[in-house]
Design a protein around this motif. Structure first.
Motif, short mmCIF file in Angstrom:
data_model
loop_
_atom_site.label_atom_id
_atom_site.label_comp_id
_atom_site.label_asym_id
_atom_site.label_seq_id
_atom_site.Cartn_x
_atom_site.Cartn_y
_atom_site.Cartn_z
N ARG A 25 64.30 21.18 105.04
CA ARG A 25 65.74 21.04 105.25
C ARG A 25 65.93 20.44 106.64
NH1 ARG A 25 64.85 24.98 101.81
NH2 ARG A 25 66.18 25.14 99.98
N PHE A 26 66.44 19.21 106.68
CA PHE A 26 66.50 18.42 107.91
C PHE A 26 67.93 18.05 108.30
CE2 PHE A 26 62.14 16.41 106.94
CZ PHE A 26 61.49 17.16 107.90
N ALA A 27 68.13 17.89 109.60
CA ALA A 27 69.24 17.11 110.15
C ALA A 27 68.61 15.84 110.69
CB ALA A 27 69.94 17.87 111.26
N TYR A 28 69.33 14.70 110.60
CA TYR A 28 68.73 13.46 111.08
C TYR A 28 69.77 12.59 111.78
CZ TYR A 28 70.70 11.17 106.91
OH TYR A 28 71.54 10.69 105.94
N GLN A 49 69.15 -1.52 113.28
CA GLN A 49 69.03 -2.79 114.01
C GLN A 49 70.41 -3.39 114.30
OE1 GLN A 49 66.39 -3.86 115.41
NE2 GLN A 49 64.78 -2.77 114.33
N THR A 50 71.40 -3.08 113.48
CA THR A 50 72.77 -3.58 113.67
C THR A 50 73.51 -2.86 114.79
OG1 THR A 50 73.65 -1.99 112.09
CG2 THR A 50 72.97 -4.16 111.23
N GLY A 51 72.92 -1.76 115.31
CA GLY A 51 73.58 -0.95 116.33
C GLY A 51 74.34 0.23 115.76
N GLU A 52 74.47 0.31 114.44
CA GLU A 52 75.16 1.44 113.83
C GLU A 52 74.38 2.72 114.08
OE1 GLU A 52 77.03 0.20 109.74
OE2 GLU A 52 75.05 -0.74 109.98
N VAL A 53 75.12 3.80 114.34
CA VAL A 53 74.53 5.12 114.54
C VAL A 53 74.84 5.94 113.29
CG1 VAL A 53 74.52 7.20 115.93
CG2 VAL A 53 74.80 4.96 117.03
N ILE A 54 73.80 6.49 112.67
CA ILE A 54 73.91 7.23 111.42
C ILE A 54 73.46 8.67 111.67
CG2 ILE A 54 73.10 7.39 109.03
CD1 ILE A 54 74.60 4.79 109.57
N ALA A 55 74.18 9.64 111.09
CA ALA A 55 73.80 11.05 111.17
C ALA A 55 74.00 11.69 109.81
CB ALA A 55 74.63 11.77 112.22
N GLY A 56 73.19 12.69 109.50
CA GLY A 56 73.33 13.39 108.23
C GLY A 56 72.35 14.52 108.08
N HIS A 57 72.18 14.95 106.84
CA HIS A 57 71.22 16.01 106.54
C HIS A 57 70.55 15.70 105.21
CE1 HIS A 57 73.43 18.23 103.34
NE2 HIS A 57 74.46 17.61 103.89
N SER A 58 69.39 16.31 104.99
CA SER A 58 68.67 16.12 103.73
C SER A 58 67.88 17.36 103.38
CB SER A 58 67.72 14.91 103.81
OG SER A 58 66.66 15.18 104.69
N THR A 59 67.58 17.49 102.09
CA THR A 59 66.66 18.50 101.59
C THR A 59 65.59 17.74 100.82
OG1 THR A 59 68.44 20.12 101.41
CG2 THR A 59 66.41 20.59 100.20
N ASN A 60 64.33 18.03 101.14
CA ASN A 60 63.20 17.30 100.57
C ASN A 60 62.31 18.27 99.80
OD1 ASN A 60 64.36 15.47 102.31
ND2 ASN A 60 62.48 14.97 103.38
N TRP A 61 62.08 17.97 98.50
CA TRP A 61 61.23 18.79 97.66
C TRP A 61 59.90 18.08 97.46
CZ3 TRP A 61 66.46 18.53 97.05
CH2 TRP A 61 67.15 19.74 97.00
N PRO A 62 58.77 18.75 97.75
CA PRO A 62 57.45 18.12 97.58
C PRO A 62 57.00 18.15 96.12
CG PRO A 62 57.17 20.36 98.37
CD PRO A 62 58.66 20.10 98.32
N GLN A 63 56.30 17.09 95.73
CA GLN A 63 55.68 17.03 94.41
C GLN A 63 54.44 16.16 94.50
OE1 GLN A 63 58.64 15.34 91.75
NE2 GLN A 63 59.34 13.95 93.32
N ARG A 64 53.50 16.38 93.61
CA ARG A 64 52.30 15.54 93.53
C ARG A 64 52.49 14.51 92.44
NH1 ARG A 64 48.77 15.74 97.76
NH2 ARG A 64 48.79 17.85 98.59
#
Length: 108
Positions: free
Chosen positions: A55-58, A63-78
């Protein structure tokens, strides 16, 4: 699935646009810096549970100079022996969006 992410590198599934992230982990704390392709610089920080779910904040600057912020949840799988993260993300602010991405581990 117990996973230690420390030292593992990830990119978008099938190579993506050149963005590469190397993860670091201490206990349940996980973080990374990334760059490449359309991203000048980005960071993620969050936690890892006992099943390897992140569970991340990012934040990132494109390259355009835009600043992006958000969050994500990542589920691992093989997938075929490769560790793949199914990433459900949400961006905030004027660049608000939601989506699903897949990140694959880069072999050492």
């Amino acid at each position: 699935m117990t996973i230690n992410y420390d030292g593992r590198r990830f990119r978008a599934l099938n190579g993506g646009d050149g963005v590469c992230a190397q993860y670091n982990q201490r206990g349940d704390l996980v973080w990374s810096e990334f760059e490449g392709g359309h991203v000048r610089r980005g960071t993620v920080i969050g936690t890892c549970d006992a099943d390897g779910v992140l569970r991340f904040a990012y934040t990132m600057v494109l390259q355009t100079g835009e600043v992006i912020a958000g969050h994500s949840t990542n589920w691992p799988q093989r997938v075929g022996g490769t560790l793949v993260l199914r990433e459900v993300w949400e961006r905030y602010g004027e660049h608000a969006a939601t989506g699903v991405s897949y990140l694959e581990e880069i072999p050492r």
